[in-house]
Write a protein that holds these residues in place. Sequence first.
Motif, PDB file in Angstrom:
ATOM      1  N   VAL A  13     138.036  94.243  97.417  1.00  0.00           N
ATOM      2  CA  VAL A  13     138.447  95.296  96.493  1.00  0.00           C
ATOM      3  C   VAL A  13     139.075  96.399  97.328  1.00  0.00           C
ATOM      4  CG1 VAL A  13     137.657  96.994  94.814  1.00  0.00           C
ATOM      5  CG2 VAL A  13     136.601  94.735  94.879  1.00  0.00           C
ATOM      6  N   THR A  70     142.536  93.930  93.592  1.00  0.00           N
ATOM      7  CA  THR A  70     141.604  92.996  94.208  1.00  0.00           C
ATOM      8  C   THR A  70     142.367  91.778  94.712  1.00  0.00           C
ATOM      9  OG1 THR A  70     141.157  91.840  92.130  1.00  0.00           O
ATOM     10  CG2 THR A  70     139.748  93.728  92.658  1.00  0.00           C
ATOM     11  N   PRO A  76     132.577  93.290  96.306  1.00  0.00           N
ATOM     12  CA  PRO A  76     131.872  93.304  95.015  1.00  0.00           C
ATOM     13  C   PRO A  76     130.494  92.663  95.141  1.00  0.00           C
ATOM     14  CG  PRO A  76     134.082  92.363  94.807  1.00  0.00           C
ATOM     15  CD  PRO A  76     133.789  92.456  96.264  1.00  0.00           C
ATOM     16  N   VAL A  97     140.380 101.912  92.001  1.00  0.00           N
ATOM     17  CA  VAL A  97     140.582 100.550  92.508  1.00  0.00           C
ATOM     18  C   VAL A  97     142.073 100.252  92.421  1.00  0.00           C
ATOM     19  CG1 VAL A  97     140.059  98.109  92.166  1.00  0.00           C
ATOM     20  CG2 VAL A  97     138.287  99.830  91.758  1.00  0.00           C
ATOM     21  N   ARG A 108     137.674  96.168  88.608  1.00  0.00           N
ATOM     22  CA  ARG A 108     139.013  95.754  88.186  1.00  0.00           C
ATOM     23  C   ARG A 108     140.030  96.806  88.593  1.00  0.00           C
ATOM     24  NH1 ARG A 108     136.124  95.208  82.591  1.00  0.00           N
ATOM     25  NH2 ARG A 108     136.155  97.425  83.059  1.00  0.00           N
ATOM     26  N   SER A 139     130.197  97.661  94.154  1.00  0.00           N
ATOM     27  CA  SER A 139     130.633  97.092  95.424  1.00  0.00           C
ATOM     28  C   SER A 139     130.096  97.924  96.578  1.00  0.00           C
ATOM     29  CB  SER A 139     132.168  96.984  95.492  1.00  0.00           C
ATOM     30  OG  SER A 139     132.781  98.238  95.275  1.00  0.00           O
TER      31      SER A 139
END
Length: 274
Positions: free
Chosen positions: A182, A177, A227, A174, A148, A209
């Motif tokens: 990602v 997405t 992912p 991250v 996320r 991932s």
Amino acid sequence: MRGVLVWLALLAQPALGWDGNLRPLETGVVAGRWAAVGRIDLGSRGFCSGTLIAPDVVLTAAHCLFDKATGEPYRASELTFLAGWRDGRAEADRAGAMILPHPGYRPGLEEGSMAHRDQIGSDLGLIKLGEPILLPSITPAATGSFPRGGDRVEIVSYARDRSEAASMQDACAVLGTEGRMVVLDCVTDFGASGAPVFRDTAYGSELVSVISAGAEVNGRPVTIAVPVEGLLDDLMAELDRAWRAAAPGARRASVQSGGMGAGGAKFLKAGEGP
């Protein structure tokens, strides 16, 4: 993540590499935690990174399973997984016995095209090893749920100019997405294709991932990862079916899913690869 999508679709010049917070895992104590991560030697034609996720299964990027010079999938026996490779020695080494790229991955698409961008989300592949790795020092990596935005993650990889020991990037985030892509703020280089992206949890690190490609957003280099949630369970089940169905004498042959075309490496950077 609209800027990422535009760049991937219209890419004309590849991004430059940048090591960022990269640090080598040079000591046995530090490297031992990541012994399930290894170098995948592609015959004499380069290498990728991969991770042991079962005693006899290695997870990597689908594009690592294809010879970019011929556009054909490698013979499984041409691939060697070197678990915990460091300074000329592996904790364990095993030859491949079967390969399985995700059926949605099609090599040979024009880099930067919309079709090329759209299939990045299926850039996963498995290598069935000829013999399992059953050592107490090497525990297969646990896999986890979809990353996320805002997650802090770690990348363990081998790459160009650092092929003799794994390196860690442990200050990555991250950025966001888009579909099954990602976007990470860390930057990777050739050979890091197929490397695992880990997220720490209360129960330990989980592989969430796999590194697929490099890209650029507003002049800033980033990394695109795939992912594992939503793809890996089905891929593992298909590998098990293919292995059981293959005659013992044919089990060392590669398995290629339908819909594959000719092509080569898809890492979006200049230079030698994969």
